[in-house]
Design a protein around this motif. Structure first.
Motif, PDB file in Angstrom:
ATOM      1  N   PHE A 116       0.839  -1.196   0.000  1.00 22.55           N
ATOM      2  CA  PHE A 116       0.000   0.000   0.000  1.00 22.55           C
ATOM      3  C   PHE A 116       0.878   1.251   0.000  1.00 22.55           C
ATOM      4  O   PHE A 116       1.975   1.261   0.580  1.00 22.55           O
ATOM      5  N   ARG A 118       0.326   5.816  -0.081  1.00 20.55           N
ATOM      6  CA  ARG A 118      -0.432   7.029  -0.354  1.00 20.55           C
ATOM      7  C   ARG A 118       0.390   7.881  -1.311  1.00 20.55           C
ATOM      8  O   ARG A 118       1.558   8.189  -1.046  1.00 20.55           O
ATOM      9  N   VAL A 130     -11.055  11.965  -3.043  1.00 23.30           N
ATOM     10  CA  VAL A 130     -10.144  10.890  -2.638  1.00 23.30           C
ATOM     11  C   VAL A 130     -10.396   9.661  -3.508  1.00 23.30           C
ATOM     12  O   VAL A 130     -11.542   9.300  -3.790  1.00 23.30           O
ATOM     13  N   PHE A 132      -9.237   5.544  -4.006  1.00 21.57           N
ATOM     14  CA  PHE A 132      -8.531   4.317  -3.657  1.00 21.57           C
ATOM     15  C   PHE A 132      -8.565   3.410  -4.884  1.00 21.57           C
ATOM     16  O   PHE A 132      -9.618   3.196  -5.475  1.00 21.57           O
ATOM     17  N   GLN A 134      -7.073  -0.433  -6.269  1.00 19.21           N
ATOM     18  CA  GLN A 134      -6.517  -1.687  -5.770  1.00 19.21           C
ATOM     19  C   GLN A 134      -6.743  -2.821  -6.759  1.00 19.21           C
ATOM     20  O   GLN A 134      -7.614  -2.743  -7.623  1.00 19.21           O
ATOM     21  N   GLN A 186      -2.421  -1.683  -3.462  1.00 17.55           N
ATOM     22  CA  GLN A 186      -3.456  -0.678  -3.237  1.00 17.55           C
ATOM     23  C   GLN A 186      -2.791   0.670  -3.009  1.00 17.55           C
ATOM     24  O   GLN A 186      -1.696   0.746  -2.434  1.00 17.55           O
ATOM     25  N   PHE A 187      -3.441   1.721  -3.479  1.00 15.04           N
ATOM     26  CA  PHE A 187      -2.949   3.049  -3.139  1.00 15.04           C
ATOM     27  C   PHE A 187      -4.112   4.006  -2.900  1.00 15.04           C
ATOM     28  O   PHE A 187      -5.215   3.807  -3.386  1.00 15.04           O
ATOM     29  N   ARG A 188      -3.813   5.000  -2.104  1.00 14.54           N
ATOM     30  CA  ARG A 188      -4.721   6.125  -1.914  1.00 14.54           C
ATOM     31  C   ARG A 188      -4.126   7.325  -2.634  1.00 14.54           C
ATOM     32  O   ARG A 188      -2.924   7.583  -2.568  1.00 14.54           O
ATOM     33  N   SER A 189      -4.971   8.060  -3.335  1.00 13.99           N
ATOM     34  CA  SER A 189      -4.515   9.244  -4.035  1.00 13.99           C
ATOM     35  C   SER A 189      -5.692  10.210  -4.172  1.00 13.99           C
ATOM     36  O   SER A 189      -6.658  10.152  -3.391  1.00 13.99           O
ATOM     37  N   LYS A 272     -11.946   3.711   6.019  1.00 13.82           N
ATOM     38  CA  LYS A 272     -10.822   4.339   5.315  1.00 13.82           C
ATOM     39  C   LYS A 272     -10.291   5.559   6.066  1.00 13.82           C
ATOM     40  O   LYS A 272      -9.431   6.274   5.560  1.00 13.82           O
ATOM     41  N   SER A 280     -13.547   4.619  -5.789  1.00  9.65           N
ATOM     42  CA  SER A 280     -12.786   3.378  -5.731  1.00  9.65           C
ATOM     43  C   SER A 280     -12.706   2.759  -7.116  1.00  9.65           C
ATOM     44  O   SER A 280     -13.691   2.742  -7.867  1.00  9.65           O
ATOM     45  N   ASP A 282     -11.196  -0.804  -9.003  1.00  2.00           N
ATOM     46  CA  ASP A 282     -10.570  -2.127  -8.968  1.00  2.00           C
ATOM     47  C   ASP A 282      -9.957  -2.408 -10.338  1.00  2.00           C
ATOM     48  O   ASP A 282     -10.633  -2.269 -11.367  1.00  2.00           O
TER      49      ASP A 282
END
Length: 306
Positions: A116, A118, A130, A132, A134, A186-189, A272, A280, A282
């Motif tokens: 993971f 960010r 935001v 996510f 993944q 997975q990343f958050r951006s 989250k 999100s 996938d």
């Protein structure tokens, strides 16, 4: 002049005039390119002023560091990808994640993490949605691939990339993620925005003369690299973008437009550690095994490094 006469003349310049050992491959390529250019000058009756203006344009594009932008804009980078697809199909490779252009804005050396990361530095959090994203990386045998490097980079809300945009923090919106034991990343951006060529630049100058826009849909770039597998260079486009199928760089492809899900359930938002809905995506990557039957998927070119 006839084409035969041009071929003979150019051969006398490039091949017959050599007085020292030469690189045969360079000779072959230069001979062909100069011959084809001379034929175009003859066939199109290109005048001396037009020729020199063309050279001035290329010099200006180089000075502005826009040749890497002009290349996809003219379809040349897409053509290289088409040839690579054909080579892989000829080698019997099929069913993997589609490749698409790298573009000119990769920077080597992004921070690396396991499973993971960010991507954003939080500087646009008050304006951005935001995101996510993944998925799983699968190998040629269809099994998840642990320890795969997933390099990811994208633009900010102004369509600018860190390193090239000095107002951003180092490696903002750039990371390298090593897949976990289940092949997951997975990343958050933040949700990126589409953008256009610099309006005062040489690329847009030529596109204007061709009657074309210089816009790109919002997208996210990836390099995916695993031992025993061919490197994948690709990007996903953000569904719903106005220019989704009208990309000036011709990089949009079926199979690279995943669904965007908006999450508003309070329990999922809380999980989250957020206080507002988020997006999100996938997306799984499917790699090909290394093979000597197809040219290398590793492209040698100058790239920025920080």
């Amino acid at each position: 002049m006839t084409h035969t006469e041009i071929d003979s003349l150019v051969k006398s310049w490039i091949i017959d005039s050599a007085t020292r050992p030469a690189n045969p491959r360079v000779q072959q390529v230069v001979l062909r390119l100069v011959s084809d250019l001379c034929k175009a000058i003859e066939d199109l009756d290109i005048q001396a002023s037009e020729f020199w203006k063309g050279l001035e344009y290329l010099s200006a594009a180089g000075a502005r560091n826009e040749l890497g932008l002009l290349t996809p804009g003219l379809g040349l980078e897409r053509f290289i990808d088409i040839r690579a697809d054909e080579a892989e199909a000829k080698a019997g490779l099929a069913g993997g994640t589609p490749r698409t252009i790298e573009g000119p804005l990769y920077v080597a050396g992004a921070p690396e993490s396991k499973g993971f990361a960010r991507l954003d530095d939080g500087s646009e959090s008050d304006k951005a949605e935001v995101l996510f994203m993944q998925g799983t990386v699968y190998g040629a045998d269809g099994k998840p691939l642990p320890n795969t490097k997933v390099e990811v980079w994208h633009a900010n809300l102004l369509g600018n990339y860190s390193f090239f945009d000095q107002t951003q923090s180092s490696f903002n919106l750039r990371r390298s993620i090593i897949t976990d034991e289940n092949g997951r990343y997975q990343f958050r951006s933040i949700m990126p925005m589409g953008y256009g060529c610099p309006p005062d630049g040489t690329t847009q100058q030529l596109l204007d003369l061709l009657g074309r826009h210089g816009r790109r849909p919002a997208h996210i770039h990836f390099f995916v690299t695993a031992d025993g597998h061919r490197k994948l260079t690709t990007q996903i486009n953000i569904d719903g973008d106005e220019y989704l199928w009208d990309d000036f760089a011709f990089a949009s492809r079926e199979g690279l437009v995943p669904a965007v899900t908006r999450i508003s359930a309070p329990d999922q938002i809380s999980a989250k550690d957020l206080n507002a809905p988020f997006a999100s995506i996938d997306f799984d990557f499917h790699l090909y095994a290394d093979t000597a039957k197809a040219p290398s998927a590793e492209v040698e070119r100058n790239r920025a490094a920080a």
